[in-house]
Design a protein around this motif. Sequence first.
Motif, short mmCIF file in Angstrom:
data_model
loop_
_atom_site.label_atom_id
_atom_site.label_comp_id
_atom_site.label_asym_id
_atom_site.label_seq_id
_atom_site.Cartn_x
_atom_site.Cartn_y
_atom_site.Cartn_z
N GLY A 28 -2.05 9.27 -4.70
CA GLY A 28 -1.48 8.28 -5.59
C GLY A 28 -0.03 8.04 -5.22
O GLY A 28 0.53 8.73 -4.36
N VAL A 58 -3.85 4.94 -4.30
CA VAL A 58 -3.85 4.22 -3.02
C VAL A 58 -5.28 3.79 -2.77
O VAL A 58 -6.20 4.61 -2.76
CB VAL A 58 -3.33 5.12 -1.88
N ASP A 59 -5.49 2.50 -2.59
CA ASP A 59 -6.83 1.96 -2.36
C ASP A 59 -7.27 2.17 -0.91
O ASP A 59 -6.42 2.30 -0.01
CB ASP A 59 -6.86 0.46 -2.67
N GLU A 62 -5.41 0.89 2.47
CA GLU A 62 -4.05 0.57 2.07
C GLU A 62 -3.13 1.74 2.42
O GLU A 62 -3.51 2.90 2.25
CB GLU A 62 -4.06 0.32 0.56
N ALA A 64 0.31 4.05 1.73
CA ALA A 64 1.00 4.46 0.51
C ALA A 64 2.14 3.51 0.14
O ALA A 64 2.26 3.12 -1.03
CB ALA A 64 1.48 5.91 0.63
N GLU A 66 2.38 0.34 0.81
CA GLU A 66 1.73 -0.88 0.32
C GLU A 66 1.23 -0.69 -1.12
O GLU A 66 1.37 -1.58 -1.96
CB GLU A 66 0.56 -1.28 1.22
N ALA A 67 0.66 0.47 -1.39
CA ALA A 67 0.17 0.76 -2.74
C ALA A 67 1.31 0.77 -3.74
O ALA A 67 1.18 0.25 -4.86
CB ALA A 67 -0.58 2.09 -2.76
N ARG A 70 2.25 -2.79 -4.41
CA ARG A 70 1.19 -3.46 -5.17
C ARG A 70 1.24 -3.03 -6.63
O ARG A 70 1.17 -3.88 -7.53
CB ARG A 70 -0.18 -3.15 -4.57
N GLU A 71 1.36 -1.73 -6.87
CA GLU A 71 1.43 -1.24 -8.25
C GLU A 71 2.65 -1.80 -8.97
O GLU A 71 2.57 -2.17 -10.14
CB GLU A 71 1.44 0.29 -8.27
#
Length: 158
Positions: A28, A58-59, A62, A64, A66-67, A70-71
């Motif tokens: 995460g 983290v999807d 993706e 970390a 980038e996550a 995004r979040e």
Amino acid sequence: MKPGLKVVAFARRIAMALTFHRRAVTLGVRIAVFDANGHVLLVRHRYMPGWYLPGGAVDPGESAPEAALRELSEEAGLAGTQPPRLVGLYRNLREGGRDHVAFYRLDRFEAQPNALAPNREIAEAGFFAFGSLPEGTTPATLRRLTELSDGTPPPADW
């Protein structure tokens, strides 16, 4: 060791190995975002109590960083205008010790049209001075902000 006990011991080792491989390590992110006044962004979710740094899982496919961005966009309507800086990688013992959190810092962003507006996930979002954090700021959030403010090296555990 008796032959029957050897079989039991072998079966137990196999079962433990299979269990270990089924429980994947999860990753995460959390991100500390600071405005021009040095105030930090915190969010309050609709589904759990307390104030947190924005973040989540983290999807697949993706990275970390980038996550984290995004979040930040999903939870607060802010877009990073520079790559976030990795502060530390932590083990989250609350989730059984196989969960890890990548913690980032961001000092430059721009607001999207929905900036800081409540949504399905977030009840409230706002920037707060370190000395005036909202009641209910989680202990882990307080620890991370204290580390950032006094330069304490990050520990291994979230």
